[in-house]
Motif scaffolding. Structure first.
Motif, mmCIF file in Angstrom:
data_model
loop_
_atom_site.group_PDB
_atom_site.id
_atom_site.type_symbol
_atom_site.label_atom_id
_atom_site.label_comp_id
_atom_site.label_asym_id
_atom_site.label_seq_id
_atom_site.Cartn_x
_atom_site.Cartn_y
_atom_site.Cartn_z
ATOM 1 N N ASN A 1 30.399 -28.131 -53.543
ATOM 2 C CA ASN A 1 30.434 -27.601 -54.910
ATOM 3 C C ASN A 1 31.864 -27.554 -55.422
ATOM 4 O OD1 ASN A 1 29.865 -26.277 -57.316
ATOM 5 N ND2 ASN A 1 28.366 -24.930 -56.383
ATOM 6 N N TRP B 1 27.378 -27.380 -63.529
ATOM 7 C CA TRP B 1 26.375 -26.454 -64.061
ATOM 8 C C TRP B 1 25.160 -26.395 -63.136
ATOM 9 C CZ3 TRP B 1 28.087 -23.414 -67.588
ATOM 10 C CH2 TRP B 1 28.941 -23.844 -68.581
ATOM 11 N N CYS B 2 24.755 -27.563 -62.716
ATOM 12 C CA CYS B 2 23.519 -27.684 -61.938
ATOM 13 C C CYS B 2 23.879 -28.367 -60.622
ATOM 14 C CB CYS B 2 22.503 -28.498 -62.736
ATOM 15 S SG CYS B 2 20.981 -28.832 -61.875
ATOM 16 N N GLU C 1 22.618 -29.165 -56.532
ATOM 17 C CA GLU C 1 21.524 -29.141 -55.556
ATOM 18 C C GLU C 1 22.009 -29.748 -54.243
ATOM 19 O OE1 GLU C 1 18.572 -27.831 -55.577
ATOM 20 O OE2 GLU C 1 18.614 -27.085 -57.635
ATOM 21 N N VAL D 1 22.083 -30.037 -70.504
ATOM 22 C CA VAL D 1 21.299 -29.774 -69.315
ATOM 23 C C VAL D 1 20.600 -28.433 -69.479
ATOM 24 C CG1 VAL D 1 23.283 -28.775 -68.133
ATOM 25 C CG2 VAL D 1 21.329 -29.499 -66.817
ATOM 26 N N ASN E 1 19.309 -25.249 -68.086
ATOM 27 C CA ASN E 1 19.802 -24.534 -66.922
ATOM 28 C C ASN E 1 18.986 -23.283 -66.607
ATOM 29 O OD1 ASN E 1 21.696 -24.573 -64.859
ATOM 30 N ND2 ASN E 1 22.973 -23.043 -65.852
ATOM 31 N N LYS F 1 13.455 -23.691 -63.241
ATOM 32 C CA LYS F 1 13.225 -25.132 -63.263
ATOM 33 C C LYS F 1 13.383 -25.719 -61.863
ATOM 34 C CE LYS F 1 12.368 -25.835 -67.607
ATOM 35 N NZ LYS F 1 11.059 -26.342 -68.047
ATOM 36 N N TYR G 1 14.665 -28.585 -59.706
ATOM 37 C CA TYR G 1 15.570 -29.731 -59.744
ATOM 38 C C TYR G 1 15.491 -30.564 -58.468
ATOM 39 C CZ TYR G 1 17.575 -27.243 -63.677
ATOM 40 O OH TYR G 1 17.754 -26.601 -64.864
ATOM 41 N N TYR H 1 16.319 -35.731 -56.606
ATOM 42 C CA TYR H 1 16.995 -34.857 -57.557
ATOM 43 C C TYR H 1 16.453 -35.169 -58.948
ATOM 44 C CZ TYR H 1 20.755 -32.649 -60.219
ATOM 45 O OH TYR H 1 21.461 -31.867 -61.087
ATOM 46 N N PRO I 1 17.045 -33.562 -62.475
ATOM 47 C CA PRO I 1 17.588 -32.622 -63.467
ATOM 48 C C PRO I 1 16.805 -32.674 -64.767
ATOM 49 C CG PRO I 1 18.959 -34.574 -63.345
ATOM 50 C CD PRO I 1 17.931 -34.721 -62.262
#
Length: 505
Positions: free
Chosen positions: A324, A341-342, A344, A402, A404, A408, A410, A420, A422
């Motif tokens: 990250n 923001w997103c 995984e 996106v 967020n 949701k 993902y 994945y 998004p």
């Protein structure tokens, strides 16, 4: 050693490796300097023309061989000179004898980036940069693949080139039939091969050297890209050891580290003396270069992984927090305040290591974290060792965001593989691309729409348009629209599933 000296207006210069003396052989502003059969060949601009010249190794017997409006990619193969003539925007490929006679056009239009090997001319089509080949006489023109190809080079049965700027200028290799066999680094330009080493400049015009003489690409990358995952102390420990053994009497200023991407620059000073060096550590290739900044001394190089800690960085799985952070840092370096923001973090390809996908965008100010919609600027894939693949870049749009919301889904696991998915909205329309991982690399499944798992474990699917022809819908037969894994193609296919369990593509 013969070279065009940029400090002397690209004059042809000879450097004696034993004595260190330099001799200017020709004061013309030259390019594409080539040594062939005890003669130096080069190109030079003469007024509005570009000319191919040759001369002896001592600078005598200078003679012009051919001129045209604009001439590039001169190369010599089996006593024949090949080049591209830009005249009238035709970009034709020409050949001629070493003395400049018997000039002939081999291909009339749209060629660049010549590379000649194994009795074949390899080149890029000027508009698309797709890779082509043809015979030495211009016959049998074939498109080899549809990859963007710049600075094509040849070594040991493989072609090497870098890709488009939009795709990060990755360096690729392919066989002579165009089948891609490797991906080595990113951010390259002005690519060149010499003695099984790959030389290239990066985005910041820093020169890198990547050794290609390993037993396999896996062994090469385990000593190369993955070294980026070392902590600072892990890097400096073998550096100190090397300096203590070979550079006694010099002081390393560890508190003054300048970072340029994956390159560190540290000052190295002579104790009680006037010499000062730059210690350049390239984390991409694992190479240390020691460059004198106060005197004209040739640089000294050593590979960091030769003295690196015994634990290979390729054996270490980076944590979710580390991946990250890599995504956040990449965004800040390329765009400014913001980050993922997103995000995984999963084992997408089931090989025991975890990778990540990230959607990145700017910080929107106070309260951004409770806003369900955020601006999309880039989609990244980060490998288990921290290598970044840019899937989408520079797509920022205030209407393209996106979604967020926490609930949701993902990450979807189906049939033993992870995907994945998004969620984006543009103009009120939901858009869901679908990405997977294969051979430690991300790929776009080509599927986009409304995708979700139901309680039966089926992957429900409706295309983005929401409009598609289904006879069973018209016949009011009970069924559902799903994505099913096709064992033959290895891909997900749109299908219909009936209550009986029967699946029909």
């Amino acid at each position: 050693m013969y070279y065009a000296d940029a400090a002397a207006d690209n004059s042809v210069t000879a450097y004696d490796l034993s004595s260190g003396s330099r001799t200017v052989l020709c004061n013309m502003h030259v390019q594409e300097l080539t040594l062939y059969q005890e003669k130096l060949y080069f190109t030079c601009t003469d007024g509005e023309k570009r000319t191919i010249y040759r001369m002896n190794l001592d600078g005598s017997d200078l003679e012009s061989l051919a001129s045209c409006e604009d001439l590039w990619y001169m190369t010599i193969y089996k006593d024949v000179i090949y080049y591209v003539n830009y005249e009238n925007d035709q970009y034709a490929i020409l050949s001629m004898k070493l003395d400049g006679t018997e000039s002939r056009i081999l291909r009339k239009y749209n060629a660049s980036d010549l590379c000649i090997a194994e009795d074949k001319i390899f080149f890029a089509e000027r508009d698309t940069r797709y890779l082509y080949s043809m015979n030495l006489d211009g016959s049998d023109v074939q498109q080899l693949n549809s990859t963007y190809s710049r600075c094509i080079n040849y070594m040991n049965g493989q072609l090497y080139y870098y890709g488009s700027e939009e795709n990060g200028r990755n360096v690729y290799s392919c066989d002579l039939n165009g089948n891609v066999t490797g991906k080595y680094t990113s951010g390259a330009k002005f690519l060149m091969l010499m003695e099984e080493e790959l030389y290239y400049y990066d985005w910041d015009d820093v020169l890198h050297i990547l050794p290609l003489n390993k037993k396999s690409e896996e062994e090469n990358t385990s000593h190369g890209t993955n070294i980026v995952s070392y902590k600072q102390e892990d890097v400096l420990k073998p550096v100190r050891s090397y300096l203590a053994s070979n550079w006694a009497g010099y002081t390393l200023d560890e508190g003054n580290i300048t970072k340029q991407g994956n390159t560190w620059i540290i000052l190295l000073s002579e104790s009680g003396g006037s010499r000062q060096y730059q210690l350049i550590i390239d984390l991409t290739t694992g190479k240390i270069t020691i460059l004198c900044t106060t005197e004209d001394i040739l640089p000294v190089s050593v590979y960091l992984y030769d003295t690196a800690p015994s634990v290979s960085p390729s054996a270490a799985q980076l944590s979710e927090e580390e991946l990250n952070s890599i995504a956040d840092t990449w965004y800040e370096q390329n765009y400014g305040p913001g980050g993922a923001w997103c995000f995984e973090y999963h084992d997408y390809d089931g090989n025991g290591t975890y990778e990540a996908f990230a959607v990145c965008g700017p910080v929107m100010g106070d309260g951004y974290d409770i806003d369900p919609y955020n601006i999309l600027e880039a989609i990244l894939y980060i490998s288990s060792t921290g290598e970044i693949t840019v899937i989408e870049k520079d797509v920022r749009d205030t209407d393209f965001c996106v979604e967020n919301e926490i609930e949701k889904e993902y990450y979807i696991e189906y049939d033993g593989k992870g995907y994945y998915v998004p969620h984006f909205r543009s103009g009120g329309i939901l858009w869901q691309p679908m990405y997977g991982v294969k051979d430690n690399k991300p790929y776009d499944t080509g599927i986009s729409g409304h995708i979700s798992l139901d309680n039966d474990g089926d992957l429900l699917y409706t295309p983005n348009s929401g409009i598609f022809m289904c006879p069973e819908c018209n016949n009011h037969v009970e069924h559902k629209h799903i994505l099913a894994y096709d064992e033959t193609s290895g891909e997900l296919k749109s299908a219909v599933k009936y209550p009986s369990g029967e699946i029909v593509n």
